[in-house]
Design a protein around this motif. Structure first.
Motif, PDB file in Angstrom:
ATOM      1  N   THR A   1       1.082  -0.856   0.134  1.00 49.21           N
ATOM      2  CA  THR A   1      -0.083   0.281  -0.347  1.00 49.21           C
ATOM      3  C   THR A   1       0.446   1.333   0.207  1.00 49.21           C
ATOM      4  OG1 THR A   1      -1.606  -0.989   0.878  1.00 49.21           O
ATOM      5  CG2 THR A   1      -2.326   1.297   1.194  1.00 49.21           C
ATOM      6  N   VAL A   2       1.703   1.630   0.575  1.00 47.36           N
ATOM      7  CA  VAL A   2       2.336   2.941   0.672  1.00 47.36           C
ATOM      8  C   VAL A   2       3.718   2.829   0.073  1.00 47.36           C
ATOM      9  CG1 VAL A   2       2.521   2.921   3.708  1.00 47.36           C
ATOM     10  CG2 VAL A   2       4.493   0.986   2.171  1.00 47.36           C
ATOM     11  N   PHE A   3       4.333   1.496  -0.222  1.00 47.95           N
ATOM     12  CA  PHE A   3       4.771   2.119  -1.799  1.00 47.95           C
ATOM     13  C   PHE A   3       3.825   1.742  -3.714  1.00 47.95           C
ATOM     14  CE2 PHE A   3       8.086   0.229   0.903  1.00 47.95           C
ATOM     15  CZ  PHE A   3       8.867   1.256   1.048  1.00 47.95           C
ATOM     16  N   ALA A   4       2.873   1.791  -3.031  1.00 48.84           N
ATOM     17  CA  ALA A   4       1.612   1.513  -4.328  1.00 48.84           C
ATOM     18  C   ALA A   4       2.178   0.934  -5.690  1.00 48.84           C
ATOM     19  CB  ALA A   4       1.472   2.935  -4.892  1.00 48.84           C
ATOM     20  N   ALA A   5       2.628  -0.740  -4.771  1.00 41.98           N
ATOM     21  CA  ALA A   5       3.479  -1.437  -5.506  1.00 41.98           C
ATOM     22  C   ALA A   5       2.314  -2.587  -6.436  1.00 41.98           C
ATOM     23  CB  ALA A   5       4.589  -2.692  -4.918  1.00 41.98           C
ATOM     24  N   HIS A   6       2.681  -3.466  -7.144  1.00 40.65           N
ATOM     25  CA  HIS A   6       2.015  -4.892  -7.419  1.00 40.65           C
ATOM     26  C   HIS A   6       2.164  -5.255  -6.382  1.00 40.65           C
ATOM     27  CE1 HIS A   6       1.020  -7.731 -10.147  1.00 40.65           C
ATOM     28  NE2 HIS A   6       1.489  -8.242  -9.497  1.00 40.65           N
ATOM     29  N   SER A   7       3.099  -6.122  -6.432  1.00 42.55           N
ATOM     30  CA  SER A   7       3.145  -6.416  -4.902  1.00 42.55           C
ATOM     31  C   SER A   7       3.565  -6.192  -3.948  1.00 42.55           C
ATOM     32  CB  SER A   7       2.780  -8.458  -5.346  1.00 42.55           C
ATOM     33  OG  SER A   7       4.409  -8.211  -5.826  1.00 42.55           O
ATOM     34  N   ALA A   8       3.841  -7.072  -3.035  1.00 40.54           N
ATOM     35  CA  ALA A   8       5.412  -7.097  -1.794  1.00 40.54           C
ATOM     36  C   ALA A   8       5.040  -8.499  -1.115  1.00 40.54           C
ATOM     37  CB  ALA A   8       4.278  -6.132  -0.623  1.00 40.54           C
ATOM     38  N   SER A   9       6.501  -9.020  -0.430  1.00 42.06           N
ATOM     39  CA  SER A   9       6.265 -10.453  -0.467  1.00 42.06           C
ATOM     40  C   SER A   9       7.284 -10.595   0.406  1.00 42.06           C
ATOM     41  CB  SER A   9       6.467 -11.308  -1.750  1.00 42.06           C
ATOM     42  OG  SER A   9       7.101 -10.999  -2.632  1.00 42.06           O
ATOM     43  N   VAL A  10       7.302 -11.940   1.208  1.00 39.32           N
ATOM     44  CA  VAL A  10       8.297 -11.923   2.453  1.00 39.32           C
ATOM     45  C   VAL A  10       8.490 -13.377   2.144  1.00 39.32           C
ATOM     46  CG1 VAL A  10       8.712 -12.744   4.537  1.00 39.32           C
ATOM     47  CG2 VAL A  10       7.818 -10.352   4.452  1.00 39.32           C
ATOM     48  N   LEU A  11      10.269 -13.358   2.018  1.00 35.66           N
ATOM     49  CA  LEU A  11      10.422 -15.272   1.712  1.00 35.66           C
ATOM     50  C   LEU A  11      11.330 -15.465   2.773  1.00 35.66           C
ATOM     51  CD1 LEU A  11      11.537 -13.321  -0.880  1.00 35.66           C
ATOM     52  CD2 LEU A  11      11.028 -15.497  -2.302  1.00 35.66           C
ATOM     53  N   LEU A  12      11.028 -16.699   2.878  1.00 37.85           N
ATOM     54  CA  LEU A  12      11.946 -16.878   4.264  1.00 37.85           C
ATOM     55  C   LEU A  12      12.924 -17.754   3.567  1.00 37.85           C
ATOM     56  CD1 LEU A  12      12.161 -17.406   7.635  1.00 37.85           C
ATOM     57  CD2 LEU A  12      10.309 -19.356   7.247  1.00 37.85           C
ATOM     58  N   LEU A  13      14.091 -17.886   4.199  1.00 34.07           N
ATOM     59  CA  LEU A  13      15.302 -18.719   4.339  1.00 34.07           C
ATOM     60  C   LEU A  13      14.862 -19.933   5.324  1.00 34.07           C
ATOM     61  CD1 LEU A  13      18.143 -19.424   2.709  1.00 34.07           C
ATOM     62  CD2 LEU A  13      19.150 -18.868   4.901  1.00 34.07           C
ATOM     63  N   ASP A  14      15.180 -21.403   4.018  1.00 43.17           N
ATOM     64  CA  ASP A  14      15.119 -22.982   4.473  1.00 43.17           C
ATOM     65  C   ASP A  14      16.673 -23.249   4.442  1.00 43.17           C
ATOM     66  OD1 ASP A  14      15.083 -25.875   4.719  1.00 43.17           O
ATOM     67  OD2 ASP A  14      13.562 -25.721   3.342  1.00 43.17           O
ATOM     68  N   ALA A  15      17.000 -23.074   5.227  1.00 43.48           N
ATOM     69  CA  ALA A  15      18.960 -23.427   5.643  1.00 43.48           C
ATOM     70  C   ALA A  15      19.200 -25.144   4.199  1.00 43.48           C
ATOM     71  CB  ALA A  15      19.295 -22.946   6.612  1.00 43.48           C
ATOM     72  N   ALA A  16      18.445 -25.840   5.327  1.00 43.41           N
ATOM     73  CA  ALA A  16      18.354 -26.969   4.649  1.00 43.41           C
ATOM     74  C   ALA A  16      18.586 -27.446   3.121  1.00 43.41           C
ATOM     75  CB  ALA A  16      17.527 -27.909   6.005  1.00 43.41           C
ATOM     76  N   ALA A  17      17.340 -27.018   2.899  1.00 37.33           N
ATOM     77  CA  ALA A  17      17.199 -27.219   1.436  1.00 37.33           C
ATOM     78  C   ALA A  17      18.367 -25.612   0.747  1.00 37.33           C
ATOM     79  CB  ALA A  17      16.153 -26.608   1.007  1.00 37.33           C
ATOM     80  N   ASP A  18      18.565 -24.885   1.240  1.00 36.30           N
ATOM     81  CA  ASP A  18      19.305 -23.540   0.663  1.00 36.30           C
ATOM     82  C   ASP A  18      18.408 -22.615  -0.018  1.00 36.30           C
ATOM     83  OD1 ASP A  18      21.471 -21.885   0.327  1.00 36.30           O
ATOM     84  OD2 ASP A  18      22.884 -23.130  -1.374  1.00 36.30           O
ATOM     85  N   GLN A  19      17.358 -22.866  -0.045  1.00 46.71           N
ATOM     86  CA  GLN A  19      16.257 -22.221  -0.496  1.00 46.71           C
ATOM     87  C   GLN A  19      15.753 -20.807  -0.249  1.00 46.71           C
ATOM     88  OE1 GLN A  19      14.173 -26.021  -1.740  1.00 46.71           O
ATOM     89  NE2 GLN A  19      14.026 -25.552  -3.422  1.00 46.71           N
ATOM     90  N   LEU A  20      14.708 -19.684  -0.783  1.00 47.60           N
ATOM     91  CA  LEU A  20      13.954 -18.890  -0.264  1.00 47.60           C
ATOM     92  C   LEU A  20      12.577 -19.188  -0.005  1.00 47.60           C
ATOM     93  CD1 LEU A  20      16.367 -15.750  -1.305  1.00 47.60           C
ATOM     94  CD2 LEU A  20      15.367 -16.531   1.049  1.00 47.60           C
ATOM     95  N   VAL A  21      11.900 -19.234   0.168  1.00 42.19           N
ATOM     96  CA  VAL A  21      10.399 -19.861  -0.045  1.00 42.19           C
ATOM     97  C   VAL A  21       9.995 -18.734  -0.001  1.00 42.19           C
ATOM     98  CG1 VAL A  21       8.991 -20.922   1.037  1.00 42.19           C
ATOM     99  CG2 VAL A  21      10.983 -21.928   1.259  1.00 42.19           C
ATOM    100  N   PHE A  22       8.407 -18.342  -0.805  1.00 45.36           N
ATOM    101  CA  PHE A  22       7.773 -17.317  -0.398  1.00 45.36           C
ATOM    102  C   PHE A  22       7.018 -17.479   0.785  1.00 45.36           C
ATOM    103  CE2 PHE A  22       8.455 -16.258  -4.771  1.00 45.36           C
ATOM    104  CZ  PHE A  22       8.559 -14.868  -4.985  1.00 45.36           C
ATOM    105  N   GLU A  23       7.328 -16.910   1.553  1.00 48.24           N
ATOM    106  CA  GLU A  23       5.788 -17.113   2.924  1.00 48.24           C
ATOM    107  C   GLU A  23       4.953 -16.282   3.094  1.00 48.24           C
ATOM    108  OE1 GLU A  23       8.186 -19.678   5.130  1.00 48.24           O
ATOM    109  OE2 GLU A  23       5.743 -19.195   5.872  1.00 48.24           O
ATOM    110  N   ALA A  24       5.088 -14.926   2.337  1.00 44.33           N
ATOM    111  CA  ALA A  24       3.745 -14.379   2.429  1.00 44.33           C
ATOM    112  C   ALA A  24       3.488 -13.309   1.731  1.00 44.33           C
ATOM    113  CB  ALA A  24       3.266 -13.099   3.618  1.00 44.33           C
ATOM    114  N   VAL A  25       2.234 -13.228   0.668  1.00 41.44           N
ATOM    115  CA  VAL A  25       2.362 -12.414  -0.675  1.00 41.44           C
ATOM    116  C   VAL A  25       0.961 -11.680  -0.888  1.00 41.44           C
ATOM    117  CG1 VAL A  25       2.220 -12.464  -2.887  1.00 41.44           C
ATOM    118  CG2 VAL A  25       3.464 -14.464  -1.675  1.00 41.44           C
TER     119      VAL A  25
END
Lengths: 231, 285
Positions: free
Chosen positions: A30-54
């Motif tokens: 909302t504040v950036f009047a953006a297309h989207s915003a998301s939080v990605l969490l590191l899954d260290a064991a898999a060495d991956q970034l996972v979308f946690e909230a969009v």
């Protein structure tokens, strides 16, 4: 790119944390009047970034989507702990093709800030795609993004801890799947407890003490109920 | 050895000793950018870039004489080894391009540190920094940091070793209310951004911990894949200061990191009294 299985049902704490996290990305969008915003969490064991909230009504399918943590802009933000704004990302046909295939949307502008764990390294990334041109100024955008990432840190940390605790309990009770991810989380939670009690170096690999504690916990929690059913 | 000489503490100067002259002679009373670095191209200096790798095929990239990466094994032990995998993020190419644009004569060595993994960034950072300091580069540019206190305790002696052995460490400051390392160590040149469009303009920041402010907003940079980007972040301001440090060391060989830092301070626009018009979009070189 892989998709994670649906997450555990979750404790009340983690449900609250997820609500707060969703609020953070909604505010960011909302504040950036953006297309989207998301939080990605590191899954260290898999060495991956996972979308946690969009934050985008039509992009909830991205939650759970994972991609390598050692590449791309988000990967570098996670590694370096540095906030970054990049324009013209869509002009790179390689980037556009890969991104479109993974998420269905190709941004022109991308902002990313690292999310720090409570007493850990960087555990995630807050991303904002295609912010609008406002009167905020780029320095202000960076500062605002950093503040939102700081807010996201608390809820993300709660989610991580709740998952570790749930995985530990599930394993100890002998029920539920004991996949590699579950075992990893359970060990991480128990390891933290053991090290806290022993005052050990939290950076060291999982100790035998943690494995023994897990076994003991498993015996204690599963033993009486089995005996109860038998008598 | 005579008189009081035998009783002098180490590193002291006795009453009959000649005080050691500065390399290159005494500094001028009105030390400015003309004396400090203008006219230099960085020749004879080596800059180590701890980043995401470099796209060597990019037309804006030059001066890169070595590409390495940090590999971390299962036990968390890291090592530096040759690497030809390019740049998997784009950031390293951007930083190498900035350094090459300002100091085209300097040799750049890239060490790829992009490995999140189960051990986090701590072992990667420590391994890369230890290697760079042992190799005695003139300047090390780093935008990564760790928040782990136990890693910080490993970095601290490395940072001191660099300071005394003659390696200038230049690191990106955070715009975050969190503590991370090594940019917060006092002997590291930490860099934040200013919003003027001038790659040669830098300010001394009298409000610690960030030491200097350089061009970090709306920077036109080279990016992996032969493309260009417009970027913002302290990690893009940092290579500007690294390049300036290389220019100073190129023009005045033998200076210590303390002296390089002092010269950067004396020539900063707000210290030298040469702060340009806020609307300036020009290049002041």
């Amino acid at each position: 790119v892989t998709t994670y299985a649906a997450d555990e049902a979750g404790s009340a704490d983690s449900v609250t944390a997820r609500t707060i996290l969703q609020g953070t990305v909604d505010i960011a969008r909302t504040v950036f009047a953006a297309h989207s915003a998301s939080v990605l969490l590191l899954d260290a064991a898999a060495d991956q970034l996972v979308f946690e909230a969009v934050a985008h009504p039509d992009e909830q399918h991205l939650v759970g989507l994972a991609f390598p943590a050692s590449s791309g802009i988000a990967g570098w933000v996670l590694q370096s702990g540095q906030t970054m704004l990049v324009d013209d990302v869509g002009s790179d046909p390689n980037f556009a093709r890969q991104t479109a295939r993974a998420t269905g949307y190709v941004p022109e502008r991308l902002m990313a800030a690292p999310i720090g764990g409570l007493d850990d390294d960087w555990i995630g990334v807050l991303e904002v795609l295609d912010r609008s041109d406002g009167y905020r100024g780029e320095m202000t955008d960076v500062a605002l993004l950093a503040l939102l990432a700081h807010q996201a840190a608390a809820s993300l940390q709660l989610i991580v801890e709740a998952r570790q605790a749930e995985a530990a309990l599930r394993m100890a009770r002998g029920g539920g799947p004991a996949g590699a991810a579950d075992s990893g989380r359970a060990l991480a939670a128990l390891d933290a407890i053991v090290r806290h009690v022993a005052g050990d170096d939290p950076a060291a690999p999982p100790s035998d003490d943690s494995l023994q504690l897990l076994e003991s916990l498993s015996r204690v929690l599963s033993g009486p109920s089995r005996e109860g059913r038998n008598t | 050895v005579s008189g009081t000489q035998g009783f002098l503490p180490a590193w002291s100067v006795g009453d009959t000793d000649t005080v050691r002259p500065l390399p290159g002679g005494p500094w001028p009373p009105n030390l400015d950018a003309d004396w400090a670095w203008k006219g230099a191209d960085g020749a004879g200096t080596r800059v180590c870039l701890l980043d995401s790798g470099v796209d060597l095929t990019h037309p804006a990239i030059g001066g890169v004489t070595g590409t390495f990466r940090v590999a971390v094994d299962y036990d968390g032990d890291g090592r530096v080894e040759p690497d030809d995998s390019g740049d998997s993020s784009g950031h390293g190419t951007a930083c190498a391009g900035i350094i090459h644009a300002l100091a085209p004569g300097t040799e750049i060595t890239s060490v790829k540190v992009l490995t999140a993994g189960v051990h986090g960034s701590g072992p990667v950072l420590e391994t890369a920094l230890r290697w760079a300091v042992d190799q005695r580069f003139d300047v090390v540019n780093l935008s990564l940091s760790t928040r782990k206190a136990e890693v910080a305790s490993l970095l601290r002696p490395l940072v001191d070793q660099a300071w005394f052995d003659g390696t200038v460490l230049v690191a990106s400051a955070h715009n975050f209310p969190v503590l991370s390392y090594p940019w917060t160590f006092s002997s590291v040149i930490s860099v934040a951004s200013h919003a003027r469009r001038d790659p040669w303009l830098y300010f001394y920041n009298p409000e610690p911990p960030a030491l200097f402010q350089a061009h970090g907003v709306g920077v036109e940079v080279a990016w992996a894949g032969g493309t260009t980007r417009r970027v913002t972040g302290n990690s893009f301001a940092t290579p500007h200061v690294s390049a300036l440090a290389a220019l100073i060391r190129s023009k005045h060989p033998g200076l210590t990191p303390f002296q390089v830092t002092t010269i950067l301070h004396l020539t900063a626009a707000n210290v030298a009294g040469a702060a340009p018009d806020p609307d300036s979009e020009g290049v002041s070189r």
